[in-house]
Design an enzyme around this catalytic site. Structure first.
Site, mmCIF file in Angstrom:
data_model
loop_
_atom_site.group_PDB
_atom_site.id
_atom_site.type_symbol
_atom_site.label_atom_id
_atom_site.label_comp_id
_atom_site.label_asym_id
_atom_site.label_seq_id
_atom_site.Cartn_x
_atom_site.Cartn_y
_atom_site.Cartn_z
ATOM 1 N N GLU B 49 0.811 -1.221 0.000
ATOM 2 C CA GLU B 49 0.000 0.000 0.000
ATOM 3 C C GLU B 49 0.846 1.275 0.000
ATOM 4 O O GLU B 49 0.399 2.326 -0.450
ATOM 5 C CB GLU B 49 -0.958 0.007 1.186
ATOM 6 C CG GLU B 49 -2.072 -1.045 1.089
ATOM 7 C CD GLU B 49 -1.652 -2.414 1.619
ATOM 8 O OE1 GLU B 49 -0.451 -2.627 1.882
ATOM 9 O OE2 GLU B 49 -2.536 -3.287 1.757
ATOM 10 N N PHE B 111 -11.069 -7.109 14.524
ATOM 11 C CA PHE B 111 -10.061 -7.597 13.588
ATOM 12 C C PHE B 111 -9.731 -6.506 12.567
ATOM 13 O O PHE B 111 -10.611 -5.926 11.935
ATOM 14 C CB PHE B 111 -10.564 -8.854 12.871
ATOM 15 C CG PHE B 111 -9.573 -9.409 11.887
ATOM 16 C CD1 PHE B 111 -8.337 -9.878 12.316
ATOM 17 C CD2 PHE B 111 -9.864 -9.436 10.539
ATOM 18 C CE1 PHE B 111 -7.408 -10.376 11.402
ATOM 19 C CE2 PHE B 111 -8.949 -9.939 9.618
ATOM 20 C CZ PHE B 111 -7.719 -10.400 10.058
ATOM 21 N N GLN B 112 -8.453 -6.206 12.427
ATOM 22 C CA GLN B 112 -7.941 -5.199 11.487
ATOM 23 C C GLN B 112 -8.520 -3.806 11.719
ATOM 24 O O GLN B 112 -8.714 -3.035 10.780
ATOM 25 C CB GLN B 112 -8.148 -5.650 10.037
ATOM 26 C CG GLN B 112 -7.344 -6.922 9.743
ATOM 27 C CD GLN B 112 -7.263 -7.251 8.271
ATOM 28 O OE1 GLN B 112 -8.193 -6.987 7.512
ATOM 29 N NE2 GLN B 112 -6.160 -7.857 7.876
ATOM 30 N N LYS B 161 -17.268 -0.287 6.922
ATOM 31 C CA LYS B 161 -17.799 -1.321 6.030
ATOM 32 C C LYS B 161 -19.317 -1.177 5.878
ATOM 33 O O LYS B 161 -19.847 -1.298 4.773
ATOM 34 C CB LYS B 161 -17.437 -2.700 6.578
ATOM 35 C CG LYS B 161 -17.615 -3.793 5.557
ATOM 36 C CD LYS B 161 -16.978 -5.102 5.992
ATOM 37 C CE LYS B 161 -17.161 -6.141 4.902
ATOM 38 N NZ LYS B 161 -16.603 -7.451 5.275
ATOM 39 N N MET B 472 24.570 8.139 0.176
ATOM 40 C CA MET B 472 24.562 9.452 0.819
ATOM 41 C C MET B 472 24.952 9.345 2.293
ATOM 42 O O MET B 472 25.639 10.210 2.824
ATOM 43 C CB MET B 472 23.180 10.104 0.669
ATOM 44 C CG MET B 472 23.129 11.546 1.142
ATOM 45 S SD MET B 472 24.305 12.595 0.266
ATOM 46 C CE MET B 472 23.243 13.302 -0.993
HETATM 47 C C1 LIG Z 1 12.955 5.446 4.228
HETATM 48 C C2 LIG Z 1 14.280 6.058 4.470
HETATM 49 N N1 LIG Z 1 15.160 5.477 5.304
HETATM 50 C C3 LIG Z 1 16.376 6.042 5.503
HETATM 51 C C4 LIG Z 1 16.721 7.201 4.899
HETATM 52 C C5 LIG Z 1 18.070 7.847 5.164
HETATM 53 N N2 LIG Z 1 18.868 7.887 3.927
HETATM 54 C C6 LIG Z 1 18.980 9.003 3.160
HETATM 55 S S1 LIG Z 1 19.927 8.780 1.798
HETATM 56 C C7 LIG Z 1 20.231 7.182 2.218
HETATM 57 C C8 LIG Z 1 21.088 6.307 1.358
HETATM 58 C C9 LIG Z 1 20.505 6.046 0.047
HETATM 59 O O1 LIG Z 1 21.245 5.025 -0.560
HETATM 60 P P1 LIG Z 1 20.920 4.540 -2.015
HETATM 61 O O2 LIG Z 1 19.472 4.293 -2.160
HETATM 62 O O3 LIG Z 1 21.821 3.426 -2.370
HETATM 63 O O4 LIG Z 1 21.237 5.833 -2.900
HETATM 64 P P2 LIG Z 1 22.626 6.608 -3.095
HETATM 65 O O5 LIG Z 1 22.742 7.626 -2.013
HETATM 66 O O6 LIG Z 1 23.711 5.604 -3.041
HETATM 67 O O7 LIG Z 1 22.493 7.249 -4.446
HETATM 68 C C10 LIG Z 1 19.585 6.845 3.416
HETATM 69 C C11 LIG Z 1 19.687 5.530 4.065
HETATM 70 C C12 LIG Z 1 15.752 7.787 4.048
HETATM 71 N N3 LIG Z 1 15.982 8.954 3.408
HETATM 72 N N4 LIG Z 1 14.572 7.200 3.836
#
Ligand SMILES: Cc1ncc(C[n+]2csc(CCOP(=O)(O)OP(=O)(O)O)c2C)c(N)n1
Lengths: 186, 568
Positions: B49, B111-112, B161, B472
């Site tokens: 979802e 439920f749910q 519902k 990042m």
């Molecule tokens: C749902 C979620 N969890 C954690 C983060 C923290 N976060 C920001 S950038 C990043 C790394 C992203 O890695 P990747 O998808 O491999 O992309 P890249 O930076 O290597 O291009 C993370 C973990 C986030 N933005 N969103």
């Protein structure tokens, strides 16, 4: 301290919406009271918030973003009647009873319950007046206290609910600030 | 004629112009799903979802109309939370419809059952619990009205519902009139005059262009305004595409990963004209030292944004397009060549630092991949990014000429957004070429939607920028945590094979020479291709303003021309 009078639609969840807004935006609520107005379907909240002027304007703008909020008035610098209601249970012995009655008299409070060992006193007034009343009662032994928090009403003939009404769930009102120029400059 | 609440739901959605919804069924929404078959609605069956909400969001951002997501009660509804929060932060108009247990069961931990209106209260613009069939039509109308008007945002309708099952007379309600809702503001003439006066007096003005430009359709008037008053335009991440990248007055992106000269220009400016943006901390850096010499004019539809982060001299509250049309006649034509030339000087040694000038050294850089996708698609694709380094490289190296061609999670920074949002974008804009640019980390958060792509014959292309890290975060660890790479290396599946397992095309690219042919091949082949671009692992995004630092205290790009190795 800033005091707001907020008119809201009386629908389920509206108190949560308002309270959650303050928490989410990082404002601390000093007191919040809710009750009916003279207009069916419209409730009135008095909210006292510890914030500065800029914060108060943010509070107002954010409250207006809530769809169930009909009107917001910051009455902090308007001549306003502010009232708090307190019920105070104080211990009373045959020796102290007369003294207590005198204090009740001086503070224009009322005794609303009497038992062999205690009195319940009702007092309305500004927060400061009740605080001071509680202080003078304290030496006698304050057993319990219940306070409503502040409610506010602007002095004079103007009313907050003017033009505000609600019919079959949908409300209709002319907003005082609707479609007129709102200045957000500083 | 009598209709069930479920029928009224679809009847109302159709009247709101909905032709397509993204969803996932379950017991509490089953009456609605059953009724759906009798209405002209395309239903995209998602795999989670969260995906449905991002698809609705991507649909909304690509088309400008409201996107719709549907889920069942309880776990279905809670799975929507991330997508709703994402839409809220980026002012994206979506309507989420959830089933709820029978109204008599509410509160019994049935439920749910979950209190989804309670859960989503702080992340929706508004939400409704609908427990009677005669409320359905009015609440659908209100939901769409609230979602798309004023500052757009997500609205949730939680329908019990029994409200779906029981019947009542159907009547299409009149245009909603909500007293407590004030979407239309208008600035005063005196404020317009004061703003114009500040523009007149400014020698070094900069326009800060935000998402509001796209949301209010103000591209044209911003264009006229900038040219007429000769004012350079800096963009927020979500503003990209709101002003043509190739325009001589376009400065490019500002903020944390904006170009150095853009941020320096903002710091030197004597006037900032903030158009539909909200001074997010990724844009301002340290607020105490932000644009210290500048007067500020803020044009914004949401009064609560005025003076929120940055104190402004004039706040003009209203729809950006309308306010600018109103303001423009007050503005004198002007020549500010001295200022624009000064900004050109600020670019200084940027050519030396431009990675495009780096000769092929055998390494594949993400920037090159983005550049080549830009070239190959003639800059005309809708690019949907995920969150991370690749997102910033996309913003820097794919030059967007037109609005609604960059779709990205700016405010919440939601990993897992790209793939589903791209599906939504493609469904909304079937004629557009849609590319996903996604990290190897974020891709794995919602890659199950590849199955949705296969089932629904969605034709998009996916570029995984695979650096073997949560890039990042690894970059932050490199800069600020002494290269202690806690929990950022990734062991990945074979993405090409994975695509094939879903019945899609997969490819792998390891060198620069292979990029263009692979992108071409993906464009030419029917259906979705997933290209695994295995790029330099420890590359970093420059420039960078460290979080909380002064906006012009940037870590600059190392000089590309002298660079030889992989190390930055
Ligand atoms: C749902 C979620 N969890 C954690 C983060 C923290 N976060 C920001 S950038 C990043 C790394 C992203 O890695 P990747 O998808 O491999 O992309 P890249 O930076 O290597 O291009 C993370 C973990 C986030 N933005 N969103």
């Amino acid at each position: 301290m800033n005091t707001f009078v907020v008119l809201v639609e009386n629908v389920p969840g509206v108190l949560t919406r308002v309270a959650s807004l303050f928490r989410r935006r990082g404002f601390n609520i000093e007191s919040l009271t809710v009750g009916h107005t003279a207009v069916p379907g419209v409730s009135r909240m008095t909210i006292v918030v510890d914030t500065d002027e800029l914060g108060a304007r943010r509070v107002e703008a954010n409250l207006y973003k809530l769809i169930n909020v009909l009107r917001v008035d910051n009455v902090t610098s308007t001549p306003t009647v502010l009232r708090d209601l307190a019920l105070i249970k104080v211990s009373a012995t045959p020796e102290t009873r007369a003294h207590l009655m005198q204090l009740v008299e001086v503070y224009r409070a009322r005794v609303v319950d009497v038992s062999p060992s205690s009195l319940v006193v009702e007092s309305t007034g500004t927060e400061e007046k009740i605080d001071s009343f509680v202080e003078v009662l304290r030496p006698y032994g304050v057993l319990e206290m219940a306070r409503t928090g502040t409610i506010a009403m602007v002095r004079g003939g103007a009313t907050s609910t003017e033009g505000v009404s609600v019919s079959n769930g949908a409300s209709h009102t002319e907003h005082p600030t609707d479609d007129v120029s709102v200045s957000y400059s500083v | 004629m009598k209709k069930t609440g479920a029928q009224i739901l679809w009847e109302s959605l159709v009247r709101e112009g909905v032709t397509c919804v993204f969803g996932y069924p379950g017991g509490a929404i089953l009456p609605a799903y059953d009724a759906m078959l009798d209405y002209p609605i395309r239903h995209i069956l998602v795999r989670h979802e969260q995906g449905a909400t991002h698809m609705a969001d991507g649909f909304a951002r690509a088309t400008g109309s409201v996107g719709v997501a549907v889920a069942t009660s309880g776990p279905g509804a809670t799975n929507m939370v991330t997508g709703i929060a994402t839409a809220m932060m980026d002012s994206s108009p979506i309507v989420c419809i959830t089933g709820q247990v029978g109204s008599k069961l509410i509160g019994s931990d049935a439920f749910q059952e979950t209190d989804i209106t309670g859960i989503t209260l702080p992340i929706t613009k508004h939400n409704y619990l609908v427990s009677r069939p005669d409320e359905v039509a009015r609440m659908v109308r209100e939901a769409f009205y609230v979602a798309r008007s004023g500052r757009p945002g997500p609205v949730l309708l939680d329908i019990t519902k029994d409200a779906q099952q029981s019947s009542c007379e159907f009547e299409w309600p009149p245009e909603p009139k909500l007293t407590g809702y004030r979407p239309n503001h208008w600035p005063s003439t005196s404020d317009l005059e004061r703003a114009a006066e500040l523009v007149r007096a400014a020698k070094r003005p900069v326009i800060l262009a935000g998402h509001g430009i796209l949301l209010s359709g103000a591209m044209d008037v911003v264009h006229r305004f900038a040219e007429h008053a000769h004012i350079p335009v800096a963009m927020t991440l979500l503003g990209l595409g709101g002003f043509p990248a190739s325009h001589p007055l376009n400065l490019g992106m500002m903020g944390m990963h904006g170009e150095a000269w853009v941020n320096t220009a903002i710091q030197e400016a004597d006037l900032l004209l903030a158009f539909g943006m909200r001074f997010d901390d990724r844009v301002t850096g340290n607020l105490k030292t932000y644009a210290p010499h500048a007067r500020k004019v803020h044009i914004e539809i949401d009064p609560a944004e005025i003076n929120k982060n940055v104190k402004v001299d004039v706040g003009l509250v209203g729809d950006l397009r309308d306010v600018l049309e109103e303001l423009l006649p007050y503005i004198d034509a002007c020549d500010r060549t001295e200022w624009t030339e000064h900004i050109s000087h600020l670019k200084g040694d940027s050519a030396v630092r431009d990675i495009q000038n780096l000769p092929d050294n055998g390494h594949l850089y993400a920037a090159h991949v983005i550049h080549d996708i830009w070239k190959t698609t003639n800059g005309e694709a809708i690019v949907v990014t995920d969150v991370g380094q690749h997102q910033m490289w996309e913003a820097q190296y794919y030059h967007h000429e037109r609005p609604r061609t960059l779709i990205t999670s700016g405010g919440l920074g939601t990993m897992g957004f790209a793939l589903p949002a791209a599906i939504g974008a493609k469904v909304g804009r079937p004629d557009a070429e849609v590319w996903v640019v996604v990290g190897d980390g974020g891709f794995q958060m919602t890659m199950a939607e590849l199955a949705t792509i296969a089932q629904e014959n969605i034709d998009i292309n996916v570029a995984i920028i695979n650096n073997g890290y949560l890039g990042m975060v690894r970059q932050w660890q490199e800069f600020f945590y002494e290269r202690r790479y806690a929990a950022t290396p990734l062991v990945n599946p074979d993405f090409a094979k994975l695509a094939e397992a879903f019945g899609l095309k997969g490819a792998r690219v390891r060198s620069r020479a292979e990029v263009v042919p692979a992108v071409q091949a993906a464009r030419e082949s029917e259906g979705t291709s997933v290209i695994d671009f295995q790029v330099e692992q420890e590359d970093s995004v420059f420039p960078m303003v460290p979080a909380g630092a002064d906006l012009d205290a940037m870590i600059r790009r190392p000089s590309a021309i002298v660079e030889t190795g992989a190390d930055v």
